[in-house]
Enzyme design. Structure first.
Site, PDB file in Angstrom:
ATOM      1  N   PRO A   2       0.818  -1.194   0.000  1.00  0.00           N
ATOM      2  CA  PRO A   2       0.000   0.000   0.000  1.00  0.00           C
ATOM      3  C   PRO A   2       0.858   1.252   0.000  1.00  0.00           C
ATOM      4  CG  PRO A   2      -0.161  -1.173   2.094  1.00  0.00           C
ATOM      5  CD  PRO A   2       0.903  -1.809   1.318  1.00  0.00           C
ATOM      6  N   LYS A  61       3.023   6.795   4.394  1.00  0.00           N
ATOM      7  CA  LYS A  61       2.443   5.456   4.508  1.00  0.00           C
ATOM      8  C   LYS A  61       2.318   5.005   5.953  1.00  0.00           C
ATOM      9  CE  LYS A  61       5.157   4.577   0.391  1.00  0.00           C
ATOM     10  NZ  LYS A  61       6.264   3.782  -0.185  1.00  0.00           N
ATOM     11  N   ARG A 123       3.330 -11.077   4.302  1.00  0.00           N
ATOM     12  CA  ARG A 123       4.795 -11.103   4.232  1.00  0.00           C
ATOM     13  C   ARG A 123       5.487 -10.627   5.505  1.00  0.00           C
ATOM     14  NH1 ARG A 123       6.710  -8.551  -1.288  1.00  0.00           N
ATOM     15  NH2 ARG A 123       8.704  -9.424  -0.657  1.00  0.00           N
ATOM     16  N   ARG A 289      13.926  -3.503  -8.349  1.00  0.00           N
ATOM     17  CA  ARG A 289      12.481  -3.519  -8.524  1.00  0.00           C
ATOM     18  C   ARG A 289      12.170  -3.328  -9.983  1.00  0.00           C
ATOM     19  NH1 ARG A 289      10.325   0.418  -3.870  1.00  0.00           N
ATOM     20  NH2 ARG A 289      10.127  -1.160  -2.292  1.00  0.00           N
TER      21      ARG A 289
END
Length: 304
Positions: A2, A61, A123, A289
């Site tokens: 998120p 976040k 995770r 990534r």
DNA sequence: AGCGAGCCCTGCGCGC
DNA sequence: TGCGCGCAGGGCTCGC
């Protein structure tokens, strides 16, 4: 998983169950979800049971729930970070949240009703912690969801996000332009500005026609401000659609996904035609990534 | 000081 | 069918 819009959707979902609500009971099913809590599991439970919640606040976040003072000399908050796969779900009893439930909180409301919060995290990169609140700038809210200037110590190093009315975008742009790294690395640096992750970085770079490895210190101030404005725009649009869901990993507190994945122009679009020029979007590795870009709209910088 | 690599984890989907 | 591999939205710490 998120990023700012998804965390804000969660914040709005839990906000009605903060002020006026009390933590009655805490169950920790996996202590690895408390790895950012400075004490033991028993300490976490003891610090939380019986406490009154005050608000749901977010910066970037990070999410935190300020707690009514037990010791007037030291304010505390429950800090939540969802990591890559964390969820906060609301329900009636812990059994309904499945095998990935890590922590459950049973709350009681002002009219005697009760609700169960489930912290679900595949995770285990997410975490819950009780943290002490430190002061920031007097009179300036530390994040969205409260007027309180206090911030948990674990969040103090996180910069303001671009949706924060107290964010100084010119100053953020200047701090970006002091870095020699590729611009995407700078966007992902939560101490420069917060809330941006892999998806929204790629979307904002696409919107501004910037390559992820363009040196940040070669941007003009106005180009850097344009990029921050693009970040804010993509955050706003994602928020309107309930965030980005690719699968069951991101859902709101009621278990429902968002629809912004249908509006993505770059992230996950490799092999598809660029919505602007028709060239095929490519996927490349950057910072261990995936990065997605249009080779024509976002060409590689000539010199690095 | 600033940067980049490595690590913390589990589960899913794909190809062989 | 089954196994191994690559991949996933993040962030902290440790070297250089």
């Amino acid at each position: 998983m998120p990023e700012l819009p998804e965390v804000e959707v969660v914040r709005r979902g839990i906000e009605p169950y903060t002020a006026g609500w009390r933590v009655e009971r805490v169950e920790v099913f996996d202590p690895r979800s408390l790895k950012r809590h400075p004490g033991s599991v028993a300490d976490f439970i003891g610090a939380l049971e019986g406490r009154d919640l005050l608000a749901a606040v977010r910066r970037g976040k990070f999410l935190w729930l300020p707690l009514a003072d037990r010791d007037p000399r030291q304010s505390e908050a429950l800090v939540c970070h969802l990591g890559m796969s964390g969820q906060i779900l609301l329900g009636d009893h812990p059994e309904q949240f499945g095998p990935l439930l890590r922590v459950a909180l049973e709350l009681s409301g002002p009219d005697g009703e009760s609700i169960t919060w489930g912290f679900v995290d595949q995770r285990l990169f997410g975490s819950l912690a009780i943290d002490t609140v430190v002061e920031t700038i007097p009179g300036v809210p530390a994040g969205r969801g409260s007027d309180d200037p206090g911030i948990p110590s674990q969040v103090a190093h996180i910069a303001r996000d671009v949706l924060d009315p107290a964010a100084d975008l010119s100053a953020i742009a200047r701090s970006m332009r002091k870095k020699s790294s590729g611009i995407k690395r700078v966007l992902l640096d939560q101490t420069v500005t917060s809330g941006v992750g892999n998806i929204y970085a790629d979307e904002a770079l696409f919107s501004t026609r910037l390559h992820y490895d363009y040196p940040a210190n070669r941007l003009s101030q106005s180009r850097a401000l344009d990029l921050l404005s693009a970040v804010g725009g993509v955050f706003d649009r994602a928020l309107e659609q309930g965030g980005t869901s690719f699968d069951w990993q991101y859902v709101n507190v009621n278990g429902q996904g968002g629809y912004f994945s249908q509006s993505l122009n770059a992230y996950g679009q490799d092999g598809q035609a660029c919505s602007r020029c028709g060239r095929i979007i490519v996927r490349e590795a950057f910072m261990n990534r995936s990065s997605f870009r249009c080779p024509r709209c976002q060409p590689r910088p000539r010199v690095r």
